[in-house]
Design a protein around this motif. Structure first.
Motif, PDB file in Angstrom:
ATOM      1  N   TYR A 298      16.359  28.681  50.787  1.00  0.00           N
ATOM      2  CA  TYR A 298      15.399  27.612  51.084  1.00  0.00           C
ATOM      3  C   TYR A 298      15.763  26.926  52.390  1.00  0.00           C
ATOM      4  CZ  TYR A 298      13.354  22.937  50.985  1.00  0.00           C
ATOM      5  OH  TYR A 298      12.708  21.785  51.320  1.00  0.00           O
ATOM      6  N   GLU A 299      14.764  26.638  53.208  1.00  0.00           N
ATOM      7  CA  GLU A 299      14.950  25.895  54.449  1.00  0.00           C
ATOM      8  C   GLU A 299      14.036  24.681  54.429  1.00  0.00           C
ATOM      9  OE1 GLU A 299      14.516  28.156  57.976  1.00  0.00           O
ATOM     10  OE2 GLU A 299      15.944  29.727  57.373  1.00  0.00           O
TER      11      GLU A 299
ATOM     12  N   SER B 287      22.667  28.955  47.325  1.00  0.00           N
ATOM     13  CA  SER B 287      21.380  28.804  47.988  1.00  0.00           C
ATOM     14  C   SER B 287      20.565  30.084  47.876  1.00  0.00           C
ATOM     15  CB  SER B 287      21.588  28.449  49.465  1.00  0.00           C
ATOM     16  OG  SER B 287      20.356  28.467  50.160  1.00  0.00           O
TER      17      SER B 287
END
Length: 281
Positions: A245-246, A242
């Motif tokens: 990113y949210e 990752s």
């Protein structure tokens, strides 16, 4: 109608043939071949369902279905074949024509939608036009689906009673019952003029749709000189770590209503069927 083909046997063979169609598609793409398959025949003879099975697993960007609407006023002023030329395949494409330029030899002739001069000009020009296509390297296949008068009427009645298929019945379809012999004569004349060595007609008995689909697809596969290609193994890459990113809050996205949950709830409320009591010995 003879004995209907066994359903399980039909489904097994259909899947085998459809796998071969996928191989044929790969060859067409690789070699830049151009293929045109014409589906003609009696109303209700199974052309549409055959096209559906042929294209079921093919890439729609490679195998296109062409089903043209009624000619516009502008179309009527152009050379008859002109509206079809733009739909012919480029390199690596397959075109399935659900009806074709042979409308002029069938419905237009029988229903009086063209003049006698236009009709006879078509019978003269069609073989010339098709020889030009074949000479240019296009693989042109023409299938005529036949059906008995009794079976046709049964299918029309079935469509009329089915709200999901009622749209398939046009006014011209219904008139085809009263003009059965007129269509027969038109077909016979068409074959005399357009069954040429470069692009012969192939008849398909459509009384049993299962047999018709199997026979048509099997024949098509023998007419395209495809070879099985050695294709690269598909390797799925590993997902990278990752990058921070949210995802935005879900309540900010408008989702389709959960109709599936409503159906499940309604189903859960239905009374359960009692199983039959076991017989005592």
């Amino acid at each position: 109608m003879g004995v209907r083909m066994n359903k399980k046997l039909y489904e097994t063979e259909l899947k085998r043939l459809q796998a071969q169609l996928v191989e044929m598609q790969a060859w067409v793409q690789s070699t830049g071949a151009r293929v045109v398959v014409i589906f003609e025949g009696r109303d209700g003879a199974g052309k549409g369902s055959a096209i559906k099975r042929v294209t079921e697993y093919l890439n729609p960007r490679v195998a296109r279905i062409v089903a043209l609407p009624t000619p516009s006023e502008r179309d009527k002023t152009r050379w008859y074949f002109q509206r079809y030329v733009s739909h012919l395949p480029a390199a690596g494409e397959i075109v399935m024509m659900d009806r074709s330029w042979y409308n002029r030899a069938g419905v237009e002739k029988v229903m009086g939608y063209c003049t006698n001069a236009e009709y006879h000009r078509f019978l003269h020009q069609a073989p010339i036009f098709e020889r030009m296509l074949v000479e240019d390297g296009i693989i042109l296949l023409k299938y005529w689906f036949s059906v008995s008068d009794v079976e046709q009427e049964n299918r029309f009645r079935s469509r009329g009673e089915d709200p999901m298929r009622r749209w398939k019945l046009s006014p011209n379809d219904m008139l085809s019952i009263t003009k059965w012999e007129d269509y027969s004569r038109a077909k016979d004349t068409m074959l005399v003029h357009t069954d040429i060595p470069e692009a012969p007609w192939v008849g398909v008995d459509g009384d049993d749709k299962r047999r018709a689909r199997i026979n048509m697809i099997a024949h098509l596969l023998t007419q395209v000189p495809y070879e099985q290609l050695n294709r690269d193994v598909v390797v799925i890459p590993q997902r990278p770590p990752s990058g921070g990113y949210e995802r935005p809050p879900l309540d900010e996205i408008t989702f389709a209503p959960d109709h599936a949950a409503d159906v499940e709830l309604q189903h859960a409320k239905l009374p359960k069927r009692k199983s039959a009591a076991k017989k005592t010995q």
